[in-house]
Scaffold this active site. Structure first.
Site, mmCIF file in Angstrom:
data_model
loop_
_atom_site.group_PDB
_atom_site.id
_atom_site.type_symbol
_atom_site.label_atom_id
_atom_site.label_comp_id
_atom_site.label_asym_id
_atom_site.label_seq_id
_atom_site.Cartn_x
_atom_site.Cartn_y
_atom_site.Cartn_z
ATOM 1 N N GLU A 140 0.823 -1.207 0.000
ATOM 2 C CA GLU A 140 0.000 0.000 0.000
ATOM 3 C C GLU A 140 0.860 1.261 0.000
ATOM 4 O OE1 GLU A 140 -3.807 1.955 2.385
ATOM 5 O OE2 GLU A 140 -2.567 0.459 3.409
ATOM 6 N N GLU A 237 -12.094 2.375 5.559
ATOM 7 C CA GLU A 237 -11.000 2.625 6.507
ATOM 8 C C GLU A 237 -10.955 4.125 6.782
ATOM 9 O OE1 GLU A 237 -6.468 1.073 7.114
ATOM 10 O OE2 GLU A 237 -6.847 2.216 5.299
#
Length: 268
Positions: A140, A237
């Site tokens: 990520e 998130e």
């Protein structure tokens, strides 16, 4: 229809993880994802996942020593032994809870050739170990405002890393919030790297709150993803403005609107 997963590293953080899974299921999420669930026995975690009939989508490798500003270990020179132990632990835990994806965290490290080589070698190790159990490794990009000094800090570096390893089970977390913080257009970026994407996450930009507060409509963005061929999970998130429950109306609203959009597109 798109499926939504609750990231329990940020949502219902006031609850223990077992209770948070039950809360996510009750709220209407289709899956859950974890940051670091390791303090809970995987047997107990699997029991509540089975009880609620909700799948585990992803989990992270341990971040290391947070007192030393470690935010992952895979790109840190001299820490490969620890990084690989963490990878082994994450894969083992994922197997026990039937979780398909493991996010290998790069860590805070300088942008040097030695760190790049270390990261790729550890990712290759992770890929080979994960492949034995049909698991996917995720990486990520984190923006420098939220994660100063994080090694994987650009889209180009992430896709180059994946391309150079030549492994089919290393994929990218397409985090819309981080890409918007980097002033990137998520729609064009999505098309550009579709084959690299393993998971998508959302939060409002620039405050990282509930996705219905985004500066650009997430309904439009997610419908674009859906019509462009995405059928995986969308991970929520974000940092709730007040409590997670008080801000949860967005989930049913999004599902209803996306269902309408999907129906309309199928009628033409």
């Amino acid at each position: 229809m798109l499926k939504f997963s609750a990231n329990l590293g940020l949502l219902w953080s006031e609850l223990d993880l077992i209770s948070a899974i039950r809360a996510a299921s009750k709220a209407g999420f289709d899956g859950v994802e974890f940051h670091w669930p390791y303090e809970i026995s995987p047997i107990n975690l699997k029991m509540v996942l089975d009880e609620t009939n909700i799948p585990a989508v992803s989990l992270n490798t341990r971040r290391g020593n947070s007192l030393k500003n470690e935010n992952g270990l895979a790109a840190l020179i001299g820490r490969s032994k620890d990084a690989r132990e963490g990878i082994d632990e994450a894969i083992s835990y994922a197997r026990e809870i039937n979780c398909d994806m493991i996010h290998v965290m790069a860590g805070v490290a300088p942008d040097k050739t030695e760190n790049d080589s270390t990261f790729r070698e550890n990712l290759l190790y992770a890929s080979e170990e994960a492949e034995r159990y049909n698991k996917t490794i995720l990486i990520e990009v984190l923006n420098p405002v939220d994660a100063p000094g994080y090694f994987l800090n650009s889209f180009g570096k992430a896709t180059e890393t994946i391309a150079n390893i030549h492994s089919k089970n290393i994929k990218l977390i397409f985090d819309c919030y981080h890409f918007q913080m980097l002033r990137l257009d998520v729609k064009s970026l999505f098309l550009k790297c579709f084959d690299y994407i393993g998971h998508i996450q959302i939060a409002s930009f620039p405050e990282r709150n509930e996705p219905n507060f985004n500066s650009q409509s997430y309904i439009e963005i997610l419908n674009f993803f859906q019509t462009s061929g995405w059928s995986g999970f969308i991970g929520a998130e974000y940092c709730p403005r007040t409590t997670t429950d008080e801000g949860m109306s967005w989930l049913s609203d999004f599902k209803n609107e996306l269902c309408k959009e999907d129906t309309l597109s199928n009628n033409f």
